[in-house]
Design a protein around this motif. Structure first.
Motif, PDB file in Angstrom:
ATOM      1  N   THR A 246       0.786  -1.114   0.059  1.00 53.00           N
ATOM      2  CA  THR A 246      -0.034   0.244  -0.038  1.00 53.00           C
ATOM      3  C   THR A 246       0.770   1.290  -0.008  1.00 53.00           C
ATOM      4  N   SER A 247       0.209   2.271  -0.399  1.00 57.68           N
ATOM      5  CA  SER A 247       1.006   3.562  -0.335  1.00 57.68           C
ATOM      6  C   SER A 247      -0.050   4.504   0.668  1.00 57.68           C
ATOM      7  N   LYS A 248       0.497   5.704   1.067  1.00 57.25           N
ATOM      8  CA  LYS A 248      -0.404   6.520   1.852  1.00 57.25           C
ATOM      9  C   LYS A 248      -1.688   6.990   1.195  1.00 57.25           C
ATOM     10  N   SER A 249      -1.609   7.060  -0.094  1.00 58.35           N
ATOM     11  CA  SER A 249      -2.720   7.617  -0.737  1.00 58.35           C
ATOM     12  C   SER A 249      -3.907   6.527  -0.925  1.00 58.35           C
ATOM     13  N   GLN A 250      -3.628   5.139  -0.338  1.00 55.05           N
ATOM     14  CA  GLN A 250      -4.287   4.084  -0.378  1.00 55.05           C
ATOM     15  C   GLN A 250      -5.017   4.046   0.919  1.00 55.05           C
ATOM     16  N   LYS A 251      -6.070   3.494   1.247  1.00 50.44           N
ATOM     17  CA  LYS A 251      -6.723   3.190   2.620  1.00 50.44           C
ATOM     18  C   LYS A 251      -6.069   2.284   3.425  1.00 50.44           C
ATOM     19  N   GLY A 252      -5.841   2.533   4.771  1.00 56.68           N
ATOM     20  CA  GLY A 252      -5.029   1.703   5.569  1.00 56.68           C
ATOM     21  C   GLY A 252      -5.914   0.495   5.980  1.00 56.68           C
ATOM     22  N   TRP A 253      -5.394  -0.578   6.540  1.00 52.53           N
ATOM     23  CA  TRP A 253      -5.970  -1.672   7.087  1.00 52.53           C
ATOM     24  C   TRP A 253      -5.048  -2.291   8.278  1.00 52.53           C
ATOM     25  N   ILE A 254      -5.783  -3.358   8.974  1.00 54.60           N
ATOM     26  CA  ILE A 254      -4.972  -3.958   9.894  1.00 54.60           C
ATOM     27  C   ILE A 254      -4.914  -5.368   9.647  1.00 54.60           C
ATOM     28  N   GLU A 255      -3.861  -5.971   9.732  1.00 55.85           N
ATOM     29  CA  GLU A 255      -3.468  -7.515   9.547  1.00 55.85           C
ATOM     30  C   GLU A 255      -2.873  -7.951  11.266  1.00 55.85           C
ATOM     31  N   VAL A 256      -3.575  -9.279  11.507  1.00 55.89           N
ATOM     32  CA  VAL A 256      -3.192  -9.947  12.665  1.00 55.89           C
ATOM     33  C   VAL A 256      -2.573 -11.234  12.524  1.00 55.89           C
ATOM     34  N   ILE A 257      -1.594 -11.213  13.079  1.00 51.51           N
ATOM     35  CA  ILE A 257      -0.827 -12.766  13.102  1.00 51.51           C
ATOM     36  C   ILE A 257      -0.854 -13.238  14.459  1.00 51.51           C
ATOM     37  N   VAL A 258      -1.515 -14.392  14.401  1.00 52.74           N
ATOM     38  CA  VAL A 258      -1.803 -14.990  15.881  1.00 52.74           C
ATOM     39  C   VAL A 258      -1.344 -16.658  15.838  1.00 52.74           C
ATOM     40  N   GLY A 259      -0.979 -16.964  17.073  1.00 48.58           N
ATOM     41  CA  GLY A 259      -0.887 -18.429  17.346  1.00 48.58           C
ATOM     42  C   GLY A 259      -0.202 -18.569  18.522  1.00 48.58           C
ATOM     43  N   SER A 260       0.225 -19.765  18.757  1.00 45.34           N
ATOM     44  CA  SER A 260       0.803 -20.508  20.147  1.00 45.34           C
ATOM     45  C   SER A 260       2.415 -20.071  19.859  1.00 45.34           C
ATOM     46  N   MET A 261       3.010 -20.145  21.178  1.00 44.54           N
ATOM     47  CA  MET A 261       4.470 -19.748  21.162  1.00 44.54           C
ATOM     48  C   MET A 261       4.858 -20.929  20.198  1.00 44.54           C
ATOM     49  N   PHE A 262       6.115 -20.276  19.574  1.00 43.52           N
ATOM     50  CA  PHE A 262       6.884 -21.126  18.638  1.00 43.52           C
ATOM     51  C   PHE A 262       6.265 -21.441  17.411  1.00 43.52           C
ATOM     52  N   SER A 263       5.121 -20.579  16.954  1.00 43.35           N
ATOM     53  CA  SER A 263       4.642 -20.895  15.772  1.00 43.35           C
ATOM     54  C   SER A 263       5.101 -19.888  14.566  1.00 43.35           C
ATOM     55  N   GLY A 264       5.835 -19.332  14.705  1.00 44.40           N
ATOM     56  CA  GLY A 264       6.320 -18.200  13.671  1.00 44.40           C
ATOM     57  C   GLY A 264       5.833 -16.866  13.625  1.00 44.40           C
ATOM     58  N   LYS A 265       4.991 -16.444  14.479  1.00 45.97           N
ATOM     59  CA  LYS A 265       4.215 -15.099  14.525  1.00 45.97           C
ATOM     60  C   LYS A 265       5.381 -14.010  14.205  1.00 45.97           C
ATOM     61  N   THR A 266       6.420 -13.918  15.249  1.00 46.45           N
ATOM     62  CA  THR A 266       7.293 -12.962  14.857  1.00 46.45           C
ATOM     63  C   THR A 266       8.206 -13.056  13.502  1.00 46.45           C
ATOM     64  N   GLU A 267       8.358 -14.115  13.315  1.00 52.60           N
ATOM     65  CA  GLU A 267       9.016 -14.579  12.100  1.00 52.60           C
ATOM     66  C   GLU A 267       8.157 -13.858  10.720  1.00 52.60           C
ATOM     67  N   GLU A 268       7.004 -14.177  11.027  1.00 55.24           N
ATOM     68  CA  GLU A 268       6.113 -13.687   9.741  1.00 55.24           C
ATOM     69  C   GLU A 268       5.921 -12.142   9.872  1.00 55.24           C
ATOM     70  N   LEU A 269       5.880 -11.621  10.946  1.00 48.38           N
ATOM     71  CA  LEU A 269       5.993 -10.401  11.155  1.00 48.38           C
ATOM     72  C   LEU A 269       7.191  -9.518  10.378  1.00 48.38           C
ATOM     73  N   ILE A 270       8.343 -10.303  10.919  1.00 49.39           N
ATOM     74  CA  ILE A 270       9.438  -9.386  10.470  1.00 49.39           C
ATOM     75  C   ILE A 270       9.389  -9.689   8.814  1.00 49.39           C
ATOM     76  N   ARG A 271       9.014 -10.793   8.201  1.00 46.46           N
ATOM     77  CA  ARG A 271       9.195 -11.105   6.805  1.00 46.46           C
ATOM     78  C   ARG A 271       8.251  -9.919   6.139  1.00 46.46           C
ATOM     79  N   ARG A 272       7.077  -9.731   6.680  1.00 49.82           N
ATOM     80  CA  ARG A 272       6.234  -8.618   5.857  1.00 49.82           C
ATOM     81  C   ARG A 272       6.617  -7.246   5.995  1.00 49.82           C
ATOM     82  N   LEU A 273       7.310  -6.987   7.008  1.00 51.69           N
ATOM     83  CA  LEU A 273       7.912  -5.686   7.517  1.00 51.69           C
ATOM     84  C   LEU A 273       9.296  -5.537   6.143  1.00 51.69           C
ATOM     85  N   ASN A 274       9.957  -6.588   6.186  1.00 55.39           N
ATOM     86  CA  ASN A 274      11.088  -6.404   5.204  1.00 55.39           C
ATOM     87  C   ASN A 274      10.605  -6.521   3.890  1.00 55.39           C
ATOM     88  N   ARG A 275       9.407  -6.972   3.615  1.00 54.00           N
ATOM     89  CA  ARG A 275       8.961  -6.808   2.046  1.00 54.00           C
ATOM     90  C   ARG A 275       8.478  -5.341   1.890  1.00 54.00           C
TER      91      ARG A 275
END
Length: 188
Positions: free
Chosen positions: A5-34
């Motif tokens: 997205t860019s600032k000219s487009q509408k924002g949104w919320i994405e939520v990544i959930v799961g148990s401990m050791f499921s890769g939540k933070t790994e997925e967050l970092i992946r999306r932020l790096n992209r």
């Protein structure tokens, strides 16, 4: 899966959930790096209580890391976010209930908000602001660990100690991911 997205487009919320050791933070970092690769401005926040690996970085169990800002409460995210395209929030279950309003305000202002956190505490109950974030998010991703007892998909974070505090920071020394069946056997 997600449109950058860019600032000219509408924002949104994405939520990544799961148990401990499921890769939540790994997925967050992946999306932020992209988002960074797409030349978007990114800011990452985590709760001040989470100092397990680093005070200045969000770090996954696989040791992947990204620079972050520790904050004591959700209102500080608004104060420190500035003009950005994407905001990442890790360990969201440790934030106050005001996190939902903060995320909604950011999304309403055109920001892509990516939140990661535990959906349940060690006793299997919904954790912190996560249930309300799930209800208002446009995108929800549930990730799973592997059950340490039978190898099935794990949905629960089983606490290995007798400590009954809702918040108890720890790693594999204090928690193990379990499937429903193994969790029920372990908690009887």
């Amino acid at each position: 899966m997600f449109i950058e997205t860019s600032k000219s487009q509408k924002g949104w919320i994405e939520v990544i959930v799961g148990s401990m050791f499921s890769g939540k933070t790994e997925e967050l970092i992946r999306r932020l790096n992209r988002a960074k690769i797409a030349k978007q401005t990114v800011e990452i926040f985590k709760p001040g209580i989470d100092v397990r690996y680093s005070e200045e970085e969000v770090v996954s169990h696989d040791s992947n890391a990204i620079r972050s800002t520790s904050v004591e409460n959700s209102a500080n995210i608004l104060l420190l976010s500035g003009s950005v395209d994407v905001i990442g929030i890790d360990e969201a279950q440790f934030f106050d209930k005001g996190l939902v309003a903060v995320c909604n305000q950011l999304a309403n202002d055109g920001v892509r908000v990516i939140v990661a956190g535990l959906d349940m505490d060690f006793s299997g109950k919904p954790f912190g602001p996560i249930p309300d974030l799930l209800a208002t998010a446009e995108y929800v991703t549930k990730v799973h660990a592997i059950c340490m007892r039978c190898g099935a998909l794990a949905n629960y974070s089983y606490r290995l100690s007798e400590n009954k505090d809702t918040v108890l920071l720890g790693e594999k020394d204090r928690y193990e991911p379990l499937c429903r069946s193994c969790y029920l056997k372990a908690t009887k």
